[in-house]
Design a protein around this motif. Structure first.
Motif, PDB file in Angstrom:
ATOM      1  N   GLY A 146       1.253  -7.632   4.126  1.00  0.00           N
ATOM      2  CA  GLY A 146       0.828  -6.499   4.962  1.00  0.00           C
ATOM      3  C   GLY A 146       0.388  -5.240   4.424  1.00  0.00           C
ATOM      4  N   ALA A 147       0.275  -5.126   3.144  1.00  0.00           N
ATOM      5  CA  ALA A 147      -0.179  -3.864   2.487  1.00  0.00           C
ATOM      6  C   ALA A 147      -1.667  -3.499   2.956  1.00  0.00           C
ATOM      7  CB  ALA A 147      -0.013  -3.724   1.133  1.00  0.00           C
ATOM      8  N   LYS A 148      -1.935  -2.418   3.139  1.00  0.00           N
ATOM      9  CA  LYS A 148      -3.199  -1.790   3.658  1.00  0.00           C
ATOM     10  C   LYS A 148      -3.305  -0.688   2.815  1.00  0.00           C
ATOM     11  CE  LYS A 148      -4.032  -4.618   7.046  1.00  0.00           C
ATOM     12  NZ  LYS A 148      -2.972  -5.370   7.279  1.00  0.00           N
ATOM     13  N   ALA A 149      -4.573  -0.060   2.469  1.00  0.00           N
ATOM     14  CA  ALA A 149      -4.873   1.024   1.619  1.00  0.00           C
ATOM     15  C   ALA A 149      -3.986   2.265   2.434  1.00  0.00           C
ATOM     16  CB  ALA A 149      -6.205   1.375   1.811  1.00  0.00           C
ATOM     17  N   PHE A 150      -4.007   2.538   3.440  1.00  0.00           N
ATOM     18  CA  PHE A 150      -3.159   3.390   4.390  1.00  0.00           C
ATOM     19  C   PHE A 150      -1.804   3.166   4.122  1.00  0.00           C
ATOM     20  CE2 PHE A 150      -0.728   4.592   8.219  1.00  0.00           C
ATOM     21  CZ  PHE A 150      -1.082   5.761   8.272  1.00  0.00           C
ATOM     22  N   HIS A 151      -0.998   2.337   3.913  1.00  0.00           N
ATOM     23  CA  HIS A 151       0.237   2.121   3.664  1.00  0.00           C
ATOM     24  C   HIS A 151       0.543   2.615   1.976  1.00  0.00           C
ATOM     25  CE1 HIS A 151       0.489  -1.281   6.783  1.00  0.00           C
ATOM     26  NE2 HIS A 151       0.891  -0.140   7.134  1.00  0.00           N
ATOM     27  N   PHE A 183      -7.460  -3.943  -1.788  1.00  0.00           N
ATOM     28  CA  PHE A 183      -6.622  -3.248  -0.615  1.00  0.00           C
ATOM     29  C   PHE A 183      -7.621  -2.472   0.002  1.00  0.00           C
ATOM     30  CE2 PHE A 183      -3.078  -4.300  -3.762  1.00  0.00           C
ATOM     31  CZ  PHE A 183      -2.431  -5.015  -2.783  1.00  0.00           C
ATOM     32  N   GLY A 184      -8.820  -2.900   0.447  1.00  0.00           N
ATOM     33  CA  GLY A 184      -9.772  -1.808   1.265  1.00  0.00           C
ATOM     34  C   GLY A 184      -9.466  -1.405   2.531  1.00  0.00           C
ATOM     35  N   GLU A 185      -8.834  -2.366   3.403  1.00  0.00           N
ATOM     36  CA  GLU A 185      -8.828  -1.984   4.879  1.00  0.00           C
ATOM     37  C   GLU A 185      -8.016  -0.800   5.070  1.00  0.00           C
ATOM     38  OE1 GLU A 185      -6.929  -4.442   8.674  1.00  0.00           O
ATOM     39  OE2 GLU A 185      -7.224  -5.246   6.869  1.00  0.00           O
ATOM     40  N   ILE A 186      -8.475  -0.002   6.149  1.00  0.00           N
ATOM     41  CA  ILE A 186      -7.416   0.912   6.808  1.00  0.00           C
ATOM     42  C   ILE A 186      -7.141   0.208   8.218  1.00  0.00           C
ATOM     43  CG2 ILE A 186      -7.687   3.180   7.816  1.00  0.00           C
ATOM     44  CD1 ILE A 186      -9.180   4.108   5.313  1.00  0.00           C
ATOM     45  N   ASP A 187      -5.959   0.148   8.410  1.00  0.00           N
ATOM     46  CA  ASP A 187      -5.513  -0.688   9.544  1.00  0.00           C
ATOM     47  C   ASP A 187      -5.667   0.296  10.996  1.00  0.00           C
ATOM     48  OD1 ASP A 187      -4.143  -1.801  11.459  1.00  0.00           O
ATOM     49  OD2 ASP A 187      -2.554  -2.346  10.016  1.00  0.00           O
ATOM     50  N   CYS A 188      -6.803  -0.290  11.725  1.00  0.00           N
ATOM     51  CA  CYS A 188      -7.196   0.610  12.781  1.00  0.00           C
ATOM     52  C   CYS A 188      -6.409  -0.069  14.062  1.00  0.00           C
ATOM     53  CB  CYS A 188      -8.641   0.672  12.993  1.00  0.00           C
ATOM     54  SG  CYS A 188      -9.118   1.809  11.583  1.00  0.00           S
ATOM     55  N   ARG A 189      -5.462  -1.048  14.175  1.00  0.00           N
ATOM     56  CA  ARG A 189      -5.082  -1.853  15.207  1.00  0.00           C
ATOM     57  C   ARG A 189      -4.392  -0.684  16.184  1.00  0.00           C
ATOM     58  NH1 ARG A 189      -1.713  -6.723  12.537  1.00  0.00           N
ATOM     59  NH2 ARG A 189      -1.467  -4.913  10.796  1.00  0.00           N
ATOM     60  N   THR A 211      -8.223  11.264   3.667  1.00  0.00           N
ATOM     61  CA  THR A 211      -7.008  11.401   2.411  1.00  0.00           C
ATOM     62  C   THR A 211      -6.672  10.178   2.013  1.00  0.00           C
ATOM     63  OG1 THR A 211      -6.350  13.217   3.613  1.00  0.00           O
ATOM     64  CG2 THR A 211      -4.608  12.103   2.465  1.00  0.00           C
ATOM     65  N   THR A 212      -6.715   9.013   2.764  1.00  0.00           N
ATOM     66  CA  THR A 212      -6.018   7.834   2.411  1.00  0.00           C
ATOM     67  C   THR A 212      -7.206   7.147   1.399  1.00  0.00           C
ATOM     68  OG1 THR A 212      -5.213   7.141   4.675  1.00  0.00           O
ATOM     69  CG2 THR A 212      -5.816   5.395   3.534  1.00  0.00           C
ATOM     70  N   ALA A 213      -8.546   7.215   1.761  1.00  0.00           N
ATOM     71  CA  ALA A 213      -9.392   6.699   0.805  1.00  0.00           C
ATOM     72  C   ALA A 213      -9.296   7.292  -0.674  1.00  0.00           C
ATOM     73  CB  ALA A 213     -10.759   6.850   1.321  1.00  0.00           C
ATOM     74  N   ILE A 214      -9.102   8.858  -0.645  1.00  0.00           N
ATOM     75  CA  ILE A 214      -9.117   9.464  -2.038  1.00  0.00           C
ATOM     76  C   ILE A 214      -7.873   9.060  -2.718  1.00  0.00           C
ATOM     77  CG2 ILE A 214      -8.849  11.786  -2.904  1.00  0.00           C
ATOM     78  CD1 ILE A 214     -10.636  12.809  -0.628  1.00  0.00           C
TER      79      ILE A 214
END
Length: 216
Positions: A146-151, A183-189, A211-214
């Motif tokens: 379930g982990a994304k870069a955003f998390h 973990f490249g995905e930023i969840d955009c659902r 911010t998430t990417a950095i």
């Protein structure tokens, strides 16, 4: 209680205690005939995923076949815990039923192993052999579910995704020649992840994405 056993399995999985997680999931799954509870079905899917990470491909396939048989019987979903969980199960079933038949056998001649830490897509590369720096290496998946870069960039509270990643990084890394991290995905659902966060906080998606990417 199949729900309690499933949640115990999730906790063990976050702590990277896969043997204990598998035991809890199996106990939960064994209660499906008695309780007809969707959490038992989820536990059986989770058990299949752990068996994949343990390189017990035949056992993972057997568990998946059991899930597919139960899923064909709509009576098993009488006590659906949530629409979201049901959607999650259907998606994983579709993914695993296509993936498992394609997983190659381990090549005993290849001595080097790559640890691949990632979300569910990391399972796609199970037992694949690649050449890296002139050496043949076999890829072993380690799933942070379930982990994304955003998390992973969230440092403000107790974060099971980050805890899962940290526990997998603490495993015996000396056994591995290289480590892949994906973990490249930023969840955009629409109903979760970065869009929901922007709606709650009033922040611009461009700023949150940067911010998430950095931080990742």
């Amino acid at each position: 209680n199949p729900d309690a056993l499933m949640n115990l399995g999730i906790t063990y999985e976050t702590l990277n205690k896969l043997d204990s997680a598998l035991e809890s999931y199996t106990k939960s799954a064994n209660l499906i005939a008695q309780h007809k509870n969707e959490s038992s079905l989820t536990s059986l899917i989770n058990a299949s995923i752990i068996l994949l990470q343990m390189n017990k491909i035949k056992d993972a396939k057997t568990a998946l076949e059991a899930v597919l048989e139960i899923a064909d019987n709509n009576d098993a979903f009488l006590k659906s815990t949530s629409k979201k969980n049901n959607k999650h199960n259907i998606a994983y079933l579709d993914y695993l039923s296509k993936l498992i038949p394609e997983i190659p056998s381990t090549d005993s001649r290849v001595k080097n192993t790559i640890l691949h830490l990632g979300e569910s897509h990391c399972l796609t590369f199970t037992n694949q052999t690649v050449e890296l720096k002139g050496e043949q290496c076999t890829i072993k998946p380690s799933l942070v579910k379930g982990a994304k870069a955003f998390h992973l960039n969230d440092m403000t509270r107790s974060n099971p995704y980050r805890t899962g990643l940290e526990n997998r990084l603490r495993q015996n890394l000396d056994n591995y020649k290289h480590i892949f991290l994906s973990f490249g995905e930023i969840d955009c659902r629409e109903d979760e992840g970065i869009l929901l966060h922007c709606k709650k906080t009033g922040k611009a998606i461009q700023d949150i994405s940067k911010t998430t990417a950095i931080k990742y």
